[in-house]
Design a protein around this motif. Structure first.
Motif, PDB file in Angstrom:
ATOM      1  N   LEU A   7       5.213  25.530  55.673  1.00  0.00           N
ATOM      2  CA  LEU A   7       4.067  24.635  55.871  1.00  0.00           C
ATOM      3  C   LEU A   7       3.927  23.651  54.719  1.00  0.00           C
ATOM      4  O   LEU A   7       3.651  22.473  54.926  1.00  0.00           O
ATOM      5  N   ASN A  10       6.134  20.512  54.679  1.00  0.00           N
ATOM      6  CA  ASN A  10       5.885  19.491  55.688  1.00  0.00           C
ATOM      7  C   ASN A  10       4.747  18.595  55.208  1.00  0.00           C
ATOM      8  O   ASN A  10       3.592  19.008  55.181  1.00  0.00           O
ATOM      9  N   SER A  12       3.152  16.016  56.454  1.00  0.00           N
ATOM     10  CA  SER A  12       2.041  15.724  57.367  1.00  0.00           C
ATOM     11  C   SER A  12       1.108  16.931  57.505  1.00  0.00           C
ATOM     12  O   SER A  12      -0.107  16.761  57.602  1.00  0.00           O
ATOM     13  N   THR A  13       1.658  18.130  57.462  1.00  0.00           N
ATOM     14  CA  THR A  13       0.833  19.336  57.513  1.00  0.00           C
ATOM     15  C   THR A  13      -0.031  19.452  56.265  1.00  0.00           C
ATOM     16  O   THR A  13      -1.218  19.755  56.347  1.00  0.00           O
ATOM     17  N   ASP A 122      -6.508  20.647  63.527  1.00  0.00           N
ATOM     18  CA  ASP A 122      -5.351  19.880  63.101  1.00  0.00           C
ATOM     19  C   ASP A 122      -4.897  20.250  61.692  1.00  0.00           C
ATOM     20  O   ASP A 122      -3.757  20.018  61.305  1.00  0.00           O
ATOM     21  N   SER A 123      -5.779  20.881  60.905  1.00  0.00           N
ATOM     22  CA  SER A 123      -5.453  21.282  59.543  1.00  0.00           C
ATOM     23  C   SER A 123      -4.441  22.427  59.516  1.00  0.00           C
ATOM     24  O   SER A 123      -3.866  22.730  58.482  1.00  0.00           O
ATOM     25  N   GLY A 125      -1.703  22.455  61.351  1.00  0.00           N
ATOM     26  CA  GLY A 125      -0.389  21.961  61.761  1.00  0.00           C
ATOM     27  C   GLY A 125      -0.183  22.271  63.200  1.00  0.00           C
ATOM     28  O   GLY A 125       0.742  22.356  63.816  1.00  0.00           O
TER      29      GLY A 125
END
Length: 125
Positions: A7, A10, A12-13, A122-123, A125
Motif C-alpha cells: 500500500l 502506491n 495514489s493510495t 477511497d482512503s 485504496g
C-alpha cells in the motif's frame, strides 16, 4: 507487513490515505474522542495534551516525505521516546504512562478507522 508495504508503495493510495486522514482531523466526528483524552484532574501545566494526537499527526506528516515503513516506525519510535519513555521517572510511572498511552492510542486508531471506513472509503485504496 507485506500488505502495508504494498500500500505504501502506491503513490495514489498514499495520497488518498493522507487526504482522508487530514479530513478526519478537520471533521467534528473526532471531537468526541478528543474529549475522552482530557484529564481534568491533573495540573494543566504538567500534563501533556493529547500526545496520541501529536504522534498520529507526526506520523501523517511523515507520510509526506517518506512511505518507507522503517521511516514511519522510526518517527513513531522517536515520539514514544519523547512523550512516554523520557517523561517517566520510575518503573511504575513508566508502566502507568505506557498503559495509558496504549489504551488511548488504540481508542484513537479505532475511531479514525471507523471514520475512514464510513466516510472515506477511497482512503483504503
Amino acid at each position: 507487513l507485506q500488505t502495508v508495504r504494498a500500500l505504501l508503495n502506491n503513490n495514489s493510495t498514499v495520497t488518498a490515505l493522507r487526504s482522508g486522514l487530514h479530513a478526519v482531523f478537520n471533521e467534528q466526528s473526532l471531537d468526541v474522542t478528543k474529549n475522552l483524552f482530557r484529564d481534568k484532574f491533573r495540573n494543566p501545566k504538567k500534563r501533556q495534551k493529547n500526545i496520541q494526537f501529536r504522534c498520529l499527526k507526526n506520523l501523517i506528516s511523515s507520510l509526506t516525505s517518506s512511505t518507507d515503513i522503517r521511516d514511519l516506525l522510526s518517527c513513531f519510535s522517536s515520539d514514544l521516546q519523547t512523550f512516554v519513555i523520557k517523561p517517566s521517572r520510575s518503573k511504575e510511572a513508566f508502566k502507568k504512562q505506557a498503559s495509558d498511552f496504549m489504551l488511548k492510542w488504540n481508542l484513537l486508531l479505532s475511531t479514525v478507522g471507523k471514520i475512514l471506513t464510513i466516510n472515506r472509503t477511497d482512503s483504503f485504496g
